[in-house]
Write a protein that holds these residues in place. Sequence first.
Motif, PDB file in Angstrom:
ATOM      1  N   UNK A  73     -43.481  24.937 -33.223  1.00  0.00           N
ATOM      2  CA  UNK A  73     -44.477  25.849 -32.629  1.00  0.00           C
ATOM      3  C   UNK A  73     -45.858  25.195 -32.714  1.00  0.00           C
ATOM      4  N   UNK A  74     -46.162  24.628 -33.881  1.00  0.00           N
ATOM      5  CA  UNK A  74     -47.468  23.973 -34.045  1.00  0.00           C
ATOM      6  C   UNK A  74     -47.640  22.836 -33.041  1.00  0.00           C
ATOM      7  N   UNK A  75     -46.573  22.072 -32.852  1.00  0.00           N
ATOM      8  CA  UNK A  75     -46.643  20.956 -31.893  1.00  0.00           C
ATOM      9  C   UNK A  75     -46.946  21.485 -30.493  1.00  0.00           C
ATOM     10  N   UNK A  76     -46.338  22.610 -30.147  1.00  0.00           N
ATOM     11  CA  UNK A  76     -46.590  23.211 -28.832  1.00  0.00           C
ATOM     12  C   UNK A  76     -48.029  23.665 -28.687  1.00  0.00           C
ATOM     13  N   UNK A  77     -48.537  24.290 -29.739  1.00  0.00           N
ATOM     14  CA  UNK A  77     -49.937  24.758 -29.714  1.00  0.00           C
ATOM     15  C   UNK A  77     -50.881  23.566 -29.550  1.00  0.00           C
ATOM     16  N   UNK A  78     -50.607  22.509 -30.304  1.00  0.00           N
ATOM     17  CA  UNK A  78     -51.470  21.316 -30.221  1.00  0.00           C
ATOM     18  C   UNK A  78     -51.400  20.684 -28.828  1.00  0.00           C
ATOM     19  N   UNK A 130     -36.350  30.743 -28.744  1.00  0.00           N
ATOM     20  CA  UNK A 130     -37.252  29.976 -27.867  1.00  0.00           C
ATOM     21  C   UNK A 130     -38.567  30.697 -27.637  1.00  0.00           C
ATOM     22  N   UNK A 131     -39.542  29.898 -27.255  1.00  0.00           N
ATOM     23  CA  UNK A 131     -40.859  30.410 -26.863  1.00  0.00           C
ATOM     24  C   UNK A 131     -41.293  29.642 -25.627  1.00  0.00           C
ATOM     25  N   UNK A 132     -42.072  30.289 -24.793  1.00  0.00           N
ATOM     26  CA  UNK A 132     -42.784  29.546 -23.749  1.00  0.00           C
ATOM     27  C   UNK A 132     -44.261  29.824 -23.935  1.00  0.00           C
ATOM     28  N   UNK A 133     -44.998  28.746 -24.134  1.00  0.00           N
ATOM     29  CA  UNK A 133     -46.442  28.844 -24.343  1.00  0.00           C
ATOM     30  C   UNK A 133     -47.165  28.405 -23.083  1.00  0.00           C
ATOM     31  N   UNK A 134     -48.324  29.028 -22.879  1.00  0.00           N
ATOM     32  CA  UNK A 134     -49.106  28.705 -21.678  1.00  0.00           C
ATOM     33  C   UNK A 134     -50.580  28.605 -22.058  1.00  0.00           C
ATOM     34  N   UNK A 142     -53.405  32.084 -32.557  1.00  0.00           N
ATOM     35  CA  UNK A 142     -54.822  31.749 -32.789  1.00  0.00           C
ATOM     36  C   UNK A 142     -55.037  30.874 -34.031  1.00  0.00           C
ATOM     37  N   UNK A 143     -53.997  30.702 -34.830  1.00  0.00           N
ATOM     38  CA  UNK A 143     -54.171  29.862 -36.023  1.00  0.00           C
ATOM     39  C   UNK A 143     -52.864  29.225 -36.440  1.00  0.00           C
ATOM     40  N   UNK A 144     -52.920  27.954 -36.767  1.00  0.00           N
ATOM     41  CA  UNK A 144     -51.738  27.272 -37.307  1.00  0.00           C
ATOM     42  C   UNK A 144     -52.177  26.441 -38.517  1.00  0.00           C
ATOM     43  N   UNK A 145     -51.270  26.276 -39.463  1.00  0.00           N
ATOM     44  CA  UNK A 145     -51.596  25.440 -40.618  1.00  0.00           C
ATOM     45  C   UNK A 145     -50.328  25.008 -41.328  1.00  0.00           C
TER      46      UNK A 145
END
Lengths: 384, 124
Positions: free
Chosen positions: A90-95, A216-220, A234-237
């Motif tokens: 998930x973090x990789x997707x956000x980045x 699964x997730x789909x991020x946009x 809004x936050x990952x760590x």
Amino acid sequence: MVYVIGCHLTEFNRRKDGSSYRDWVCETFEASLAMSSLERKDIDTLIISNESDFFTFQLNPSTVIADDLGLHKVEIVRVEGGGASGQLAVHQGVKSILSKKSQYVAIIGFDPSASYLPSETVKQLYSNSFDSLTDGMNGVTATALYALSIQLFMKKTGLNETDLANATINNRNNALHNPSAHLKLKHNQQEIFASPVISSPYRRLHCSPLSDGAASLILSNKKPLNRISAPNIIGIGSANDMVNLGARDDIGEFVSKKEAMKKASSMAGIRANEIGFAEVYDAYAGAQFQAIKALGLSSDFLKDFRDGHFSLDGKLPINISGGLMGQGAPVGATGVGQTATCAMLLEGKYHKNLQIKNIPKFALADTHGGVGTLSAVSILKSNI
Amino acid sequence: MKISKKIELNYNISFGKMSKWLTGLTEGFALALKCSLCEKVSFPPQKICTCGSYKNSWIKLSGVAEIVTITSGLDGNYGLVKFEGASTLTVVKLNNFKGTETFGKILKSSSQNPSIIITPTEVK
């Protein structure tokens, strides 16, 4: 901004229907894609997470999965971090989105942890998920290592075996209302105290199961017009602690989780006490308490637990899905599934009897690998 | 459709710098790494000390350890112990412990499975 425009979990259980992890991956991706209203060709990045090629009997699984999903000429990344694999994906997707490298990211976590290999073999493999030179050679199991850690935590905090039993009962009670859950069981304390001791104080019923499944997730990078309530991440760590328990500064505490939370809440610009509900990594009944304390979700976790504040109708519901103990734990899918659960709850789209009526502003998904060795957390925000 | 597939993996594992430590376990003694800068003694050995120094030297511990906590059950008997002379704690396999013992001494382990195993000892 990062929006969760599609999310889904397959059933988590021990598959007896002859289906393959590649079927579950297709099932969850198609469901998320449908929710997002995107077309297959819109996906520009595929991120997959699964813990071990030993489980799948497939090296480099991301490429065969891309073929199965009909995704071509897309960026593909596989993420692995033990139990934290899914949340790190998930973090990789956000980045990827925040760096503007990607516009639409599909994240798929999966593992056939239950049905492909005998449980004794999986247990042996898991010994090597700690330090294979030390713990692996000793043959110490995950349960034994978690047990040593929780014993010190119990001595320090006053957490007792009745609390462990009640946490187990609560999570499995929630799972009763989750059609995707692996262990939909109604327990009582007597049953738990009578179940065999695996590694004291942990009994069989205190343990999360090995499960099969995918999520699964789909991020946009933008909110589609037909999905105005899509929540944000809004936050990952993430952060680590020493693998060897004995080398840690505090063996009973999940220090890595505290650090991960500090990073995520700083990025989100909120404090831990603003979180309205959380899916936390309860690989064992006690790990849930270690997580709540480390994440700073409560200033007195034991009192809050005993007062019922973490139950479904409490002020801070924890593991509404049933957690790993109730919903199950297909390792690579776990973190993706926790984040998907938070997204559904924040959008008011979760299972009927588990959906919170007064939807809070913020939710937390918390995952780790090892005994709190590598922690990864994500904070989501409602747009309702 | 289901098929049963069995593969055998005969690893030939090399241990590099840690070979000395593992050989010690098979001979029944506890080798630790002592940091040249802060003198912290790690067992199992840490290649880089928590102080950041990578300069260290091997030292032989007495092999006697004090029990901090133990866990037992269907998954076997394991403990967290403090070896005499070590700054860190160590996860060990317990041999012949009944649960009331305070000290243990390291046992020689198999050359094909070098492990940290302790057996009860009465005197420190």
